[in-house]
Every structure is written in C-alpha cells, then in structure tokens.
Write a protein that holds these residues in place. Structure first.
Motif, PDB file in Angstrom:
ATOM      1  N   TYR A 149       5.843  15.460 -16.367  1.00  0.00           N
ATOM      2  CA  TYR A 149       4.420  15.779 -16.415  1.00  0.00           C
ATOM      3  C   TYR A 149       3.845  15.575 -17.817  1.00  0.00           C
ATOM      4  O   TYR A 149       2.695  15.180 -17.966  1.00  0.00           O
ATOM      5  CB  TYR A 149       4.180  17.226 -15.953  1.00  0.00           C
ATOM      6  CG  TYR A 149       4.340  17.407 -14.469  1.00  0.00           C
ATOM      7  CD1 TYR A 149       3.243  17.403 -13.622  1.00  0.00           C
ATOM      8  CD2 TYR A 149       5.600  17.576 -13.899  1.00  0.00           C
ATOM      9  CE1 TYR A 149       3.388  17.554 -12.253  1.00  0.00           C
ATOM     10  CE2 TYR A 149       5.760  17.725 -12.535  1.00  0.00           C
ATOM     11  CZ  TYR A 149       4.648  17.711 -11.714  1.00  0.00           C
ATOM     12  OH  TYR A 149       4.794  17.852 -10.346  1.00  0.00           O
ATOM     13  N   THR A 156      -4.645  15.000 -21.607  1.00  0.00           N
ATOM     14  CA  THR A 156      -4.222  14.475 -20.302  1.00  0.00           C
ATOM     15  C   THR A 156      -5.296  14.641 -19.237  1.00  0.00           C
ATOM     16  O   THR A 156      -4.990  14.593 -18.048  1.00  0.00           O
ATOM     17  CB  THR A 156      -2.938  15.193 -19.841  1.00  0.00           C
ATOM     18  OG1 THR A 156      -3.222  16.592 -19.659  1.00  0.00           O
ATOM     19  CG2 THR A 156      -1.821  15.038 -20.855  1.00  0.00           C
ATOM     20  N   TYR A 176      -4.661  13.947 -15.292  1.00  0.00           N
ATOM     21  CA  TYR A 176      -4.699  15.041 -14.322  1.00  0.00           C
ATOM     22  C   TYR A 176      -6.135  15.553 -14.201  1.00  0.00           C
ATOM     23  O   TYR A 176      -6.493  16.588 -14.781  1.00  0.00           O
ATOM     24  CB  TYR A 176      -3.773  16.186 -14.753  1.00  0.00           C
ATOM     25  CG  TYR A 176      -2.347  15.774 -14.969  1.00  0.00           C
ATOM     26  CD1 TYR A 176      -1.551  15.338 -13.913  1.00  0.00           C
ATOM     27  CD2 TYR A 176      -1.777  15.817 -16.244  1.00  0.00           C
ATOM     28  CE1 TYR A 176      -0.233  14.963 -14.118  1.00  0.00           C
ATOM     29  CE2 TYR A 176      -0.467  15.443 -16.456  1.00  0.00           C
ATOM     30  CZ  TYR A 176       0.298  15.017 -15.394  1.00  0.00           C
ATOM     31  OH  TYR A 176       1.605  14.642 -15.597  1.00  0.00           O
ATOM     32  N   ASP A 185      -7.562  17.003 -11.747  1.00  0.00           N
ATOM     33  CA  ASP A 185      -7.504  18.352 -11.176  1.00  0.00           C
ATOM     34  C   ASP A 185      -6.335  19.070 -11.840  1.00  0.00           C
ATOM     35  O   ASP A 185      -5.198  19.038 -11.358  1.00  0.00           O
ATOM     36  CB  ASP A 185      -7.331  18.284  -9.660  1.00  0.00           C
ATOM     37  CG  ASP A 185      -7.532  19.645  -8.988  1.00  0.00           C
ATOM     38  OD1 ASP A 185      -7.447  20.665  -9.695  1.00  0.00           O
ATOM     39  OD2 ASP A 185      -7.761  19.668  -7.762  1.00  0.00           O
ATOM     40  N   TYR A 186      -6.628  19.696 -12.961  1.00  0.00           N
ATOM     41  CA  TYR A 186      -5.583  20.275 -13.806  1.00  0.00           C
ATOM     42  C   TYR A 186      -4.831  21.387 -13.087  1.00  0.00           C
ATOM     43  O   TYR A 186      -3.599  21.440 -13.103  1.00  0.00           O
ATOM     44  CB  TYR A 186      -6.232  20.792 -15.086  1.00  0.00           C
ATOM     45  CG  TYR A 186      -5.276  21.318 -16.130  1.00  0.00           C
ATOM     46  CD1 TYR A 186      -4.183  20.575 -16.543  1.00  0.00           C
ATOM     47  CD2 TYR A 186      -5.485  22.563 -16.717  1.00  0.00           C
ATOM     48  CE1 TYR A 186      -3.319  21.053 -17.517  1.00  0.00           C
ATOM     49  CE2 TYR A 186      -4.630  23.045 -17.692  1.00  0.00           C
ATOM     50  CZ  TYR A 186      -3.545  22.292 -18.085  1.00  0.00           C
ATOM     51  OH  TYR A 186      -2.696  22.765 -19.042  1.00  0.00           O
ATOM     52  N   ALA A 220      -2.419  20.079 -10.559  1.00  0.00           N
ATOM     53  CA  ALA A 220      -1.244  19.487 -11.191  1.00  0.00           C
ATOM     54  C   ALA A 220      -0.227  20.562 -11.564  1.00  0.00           C
ATOM     55  O   ALA A 220       0.990  20.386 -11.369  1.00  0.00           O
ATOM     56  CB  ALA A 220      -1.656  18.686 -12.417  1.00  0.00           C
ATOM     57  N   ARG A 244       1.418  21.820  -8.491  1.00  0.00           N
ATOM     58  CA  ARG A 244       2.376  20.825  -8.015  1.00  0.00           C
ATOM     59  C   ARG A 244       3.652  20.896  -8.834  1.00  0.00           C
ATOM     60  O   ARG A 244       4.761  20.764  -8.295  1.00  0.00           O
ATOM     61  CB  ARG A 244       1.748  19.439  -8.099  1.00  0.00           C
ATOM     62  CG  ARG A 244       2.618  18.341  -7.481  1.00  0.00           C
ATOM     63  CD  ARG A 244       1.848  17.041  -7.314  1.00  0.00           C
ATOM     64  NE  ARG A 244       1.473  16.447  -8.595  1.00  0.00           N
ATOM     65  CZ  ARG A 244       0.242  16.380  -9.067  1.00  0.00           C
ATOM     66  NH1 ARG A 244      -0.759  16.902  -8.364  1.00  0.00           N
ATOM     67  NH2 ARG A 244      -0.021  15.801 -10.228  1.00  0.00           N
TER      68      ARG A 244
END
Length: 483
Positions: free
Chosen positions: A171, A190, A194, A196-197, A200, A203
């Motif tokens: 990541y 980042t 990403y 949709d932080y 992420a 996930r």
C-alpha cells in the motif's frame, strides 16, 4: 477584568506549589508562535487554544536520514499532510495469542495465555475475564481457570510479523516497524492513488485478516501520537480516522492514560491535581508541567496533549554490521556439523548483504564452549564481498584457529563489519566472481519466490536431519538471531 482560570489550572497551581507560577503563566500566554516551516517535512501548524507556544521541531538529521514522504521524494516543498490523516498506525490484536489460535484452530474462541512465568500475551477471550499482560500465571489462572497456557515460539511470531509487513508495503513503501506487532505507515502524497482513502484503509485491514488470519486495528491521524491512540480505542478490529483539525475534539474527552508516555505513576500525579482527561491536561501551561515532571517529560506531555508529535515515519536503517549466531543444545565437538552451521550462517549473512546492496571488508567468528569459555577473532578480507562462499572460506580459517580445546561447543556466530556499497565493477574481469554473482542472484530470486529451503548447499542436508524446516529457513535453537 481578568477572566477566571479553569478549575483544573487552579487546583494544579494549589497542589503543585510551584513558585512564581503567576509569572510563568503570564509569560507563557504572551509568547508568540515561531515555527520554521521552510523544511518540506515540517509539520502543519494548528491553533490548539488561546495559549500559543513554540512547537518542538524534529531533529534535522532525522528528517534527512530516515523520514520519507512522496513530497520529499519528488522534491516538492508543500506537504499534503493537511489533506488526509496521512499517518496510519496498524496494531495486531493480541498478537502472540492470535498467532497461536491461527496455528491451532482448536484454540479459537478459547482463552489463551502465552508466556513463561508471566503473561506475555492474552487472547481477547482471556482479557474479557480480567487477565492483563505482565500478570503472573498464578493470578491469571485464578481469574480465568479455563485458560490454555502456551509457552510460545518466537520464530512463528516473527514469520507472521514479516507477512503483515509485506502486505502493508503493497500500500505504501513508507512502513516503519515500531515493534513486532506495531507498524506506522505514511500515506502522504497518495491522494490520487487512493481517492477513497477510508476504503483503502479498510481494504488493508481486511487483506491482513484474509491472508494471515490475524485481526488488526487501524488508526489514522496527522501525527503518530494521534494515530496510535485512534488505533487502540476500539480493539479488536478497531478502525478510527481523525481528520485534520479534529484532533482537539478527539483527544479532549479521553483519559490521560491514553497519551503515549504517560504511565500509571504520571497519571496518578495528575489525578492528585484533579486532572483526569486530556482536555483538562491541555489547560495546564507548559511551564507548570515542566516544573512538575521535568523539562523533557513535561514538554512532551504538553505537546502530546495537543496531538503534536515531531516524529516522522522512519524507513529501515541501512545496517552497519550483520551478525548471525545460534546455540547448540547440549554442545557438540562434531566439526562437520559445526562447519555446516557456519556455512548456513554465512548464507544468511550473504543474503542480507545482497538485500541491502552491501559488501563486507571484515569478518569475525565467535565460539563459546559448554564451560562458558568463549573466543572471538576477526580477519580482514582480501577484497570486500557479499558472496557466502568467500565468507565461508574466511570463517572456516578462523574456526581452525579458534577450535583448539577438546570441549564441546555450545554457541557459534559469524559477523561482518566495515560495510560498503556493492561495487560489482571491481569483479567485471574476474570470471569466477562474475559467475558467482549471477548464481547468487538467481538463488536469491528462487528463494524469494519459493522459500529459503527451495535451494541449499550440500551440507544443508545434514543440518536438515537435526533441525526442522520452515519456508524461511531452519528452526534453530535461537531463530531470532539466526534468521
């Protein structure tokens, strides 16, 4: 007319008995914020209250040598830390006990205690019954008589920690291993990777659970102290993001014990002064805290109460030396067996040197006998190398000089020092050295894909008759030192 002081400040003043407190408070309130923000890694400044005080900046050397962010890497002067809570803390829940439950499915759902003599780790089934870390087994079993006690094996925990770290590195490359089950990540820069932080991070949390069977708690903030507090609030499987500018509201209702660096002793001293929450602690001027706890600790408490933390996510440091050693249960005088162990240790050292693109100029060998007598000798290599065969040849010459007593050997260790960058151009016209370089590169590639035991030298067969194997090597007596 002067406004009345908060009750916490009044009581702190009355109990602590610090002389000249009025002057200290007036001087603290009148100081002007003076933060140098020219450095690209400087933390973002916030207004955390009416009293504005200077913020302690991280050491310049720490920023240059170990800190990482995409902004620094790209040479930009603006940090994106204000857009997202870019510092993420990942904490494995009840690490040792959870690993034991993964390895032995029969332990799942049962209270598990790991350790020898005292509790090193307890599963959440045991914690719900009142068991705490560092508690003696006698007391823990009195509270939870049905608990299963497991002595634990370090090599399994190290393997799982490495697996978790490898997942996190997919990541972001900025991963700091603060402890075996404790990781900090930096996601600065980042946003495009990403968008949709939060999704992420969720996930990431699900991927660790799916691939290792371990649950982790995740906390995100602009500083390490906020991220670590956030990750530990709702364990197990906790998840908390503290958006920029929300640090004060997040920290205010929490008990002071949640702050990193405040133990039971400091918490008790604050409680005697009527301060039990971080919000109350924030009302106490910095000079008062420094007078009560000392300049260093008092200043740190003042900063942490405001969510300030100058520590950066540190990348793994380049080693200045590499050493591997292991003990031999009962000892041995079998020179063939000892030679096989030395060969294995040299393989591990050579692999580590190549991983860091280093070569060694000096090698050392340490031998300890069962009667506790030990000897150590070093030798300068003809040329710097990271080839385990050259390291083995030099180590065996030292072994012949040191093994002169008719006493069983209990420990053997190999170390290399005086490391320098790997400059292969010195070997371009050496046919044998060039062949070894290509061979080592392919061996490393195969082992990286299929595990350490996919390829081994001849003497490794004898060692496999004495030691169990696992994907990343042999299970020696001291695996934490011989990995």
């Amino acid at each position: 007319m002067d406004s009345p002081e908060p009750p916490a400040v009044q009581k702190f003043r009355a109990v602590s008995g610090v002389r000249g407190m009025e002057a200290c408070v007036e001087n603290a309130a009148s100081e002007t914020l003076d933060v140098i923000c020219n450095h690209p890694a400087s933390p973002v400044t916030q207004d955390f209250g009416p009293a504005v005080l200077p913020i302690t900046m991280p050491a310049e050397g720490a920023i240059e040598k170990g800190s990482w962010s995409f902004a620094n890497w790209l040479g930009l002067n603006k940090s994106s830390g204000g857009k997202i809570p870019n510092i993420v803390h990942v904490d494995v829940d009840a690490f040792f006990a959870s690993v034991e439950q993964v390895l032995n499915p029969k332990l799942r759902g049962k209270p598990v205690l790991v350790g020898r003599g005292c509790v090193a780790s307890a599963s959440y089934e045991a914690k719900m019954r009142g068991v705490k870390t560092a508690m003696s087994f006698r007391e823990a079993l009195r509270i939870c008589p049905k608990a299963v006690v497991v002595p634990g094996q370090y090599e399994h925990y190290a393997d799982f920690a490495e697996r978790v770290r490898q997942i996190l590195e997919t990541y972001t490359p900025a991963v700091e291993t603060a402890a075996l089950d404790d990781f900090y990540l930096d996601f600065a820069g980042t946003e495009r990777l990403y968008p949709d932080y939060e999704a992420a991070l969720r996930r990431l949390q699900a991927e660790v659970a799916g691939r290792t069977g371990l649950s982790v708690s995740v906390g995100a903030g602009r500083t390490k102290v906020v991220a670590s507090i956030a990750s530990r609030l709702e364990r197990p499987r906790g998840f908390r993001m503290v958006a920029p500018s929300e640090e004060e509201a997040f920290l205010t209702p929490l008990p002071v014990e949640k702050l990193h660096g405040i133990g039971h002793v400091h918490a008790g001293m604050l409680a005697e002064r009527g301060i039990t929450t971080i919000g109350q602690l924030r009302q106490v001027p910095q000079p008062a805290l420094e007078a009560a706890f000392g300049e260093a600790i008092g200043g740190q408490i003042w900063e942490r109460a405001r969510g300030l933390d100058g520590r950066e996510v540190m990348m793994p440091a380049t080693p200045k030396s590499v050493s591997r050693e292991t003990t031999i249960e009962g000892g041995t005088i079998d020179t063939e067996f000892l030679g096989g162990l030395i060969e294995y240790l040299c393989e591990r050292i050579g692999s580590t040197l190549r991983e860091y693109a280093k070569q060694a100029r000096t090698i050392g060998l340490r031998v300890r006998y069962v009667d506790s007598f030990s000897e150590h000798q070093t030798a300068r290599l003809t040329r710097p190398t990271n080839d385990e065969r050259e390291l083995l040849a030099a180590a065996m010459e030292l072994f012949e000089k040191l093994f002169t007593r008719r006493v069983a050997v209990r420990l053997v260790g190999v170390s290399v020092t005086n490391l320098e960058p790997d400059r292969r151009q010195n070997e371009l016209f050496d046919t044998d050295a060039s062949r070894r370089w290509y061979l080592n590169r392919e061996v490393d590639r195969v082992r990286g894909r299929y595990g350490w035991n996919a390829v081994f030298y001849g003497k490794g067969l004898e060692l496999r008759e004495h030691y169990a194997t696992k994907p990343n090597g042999l299970v020696l007596s001291t695996p934490c030192l011989s990995r």
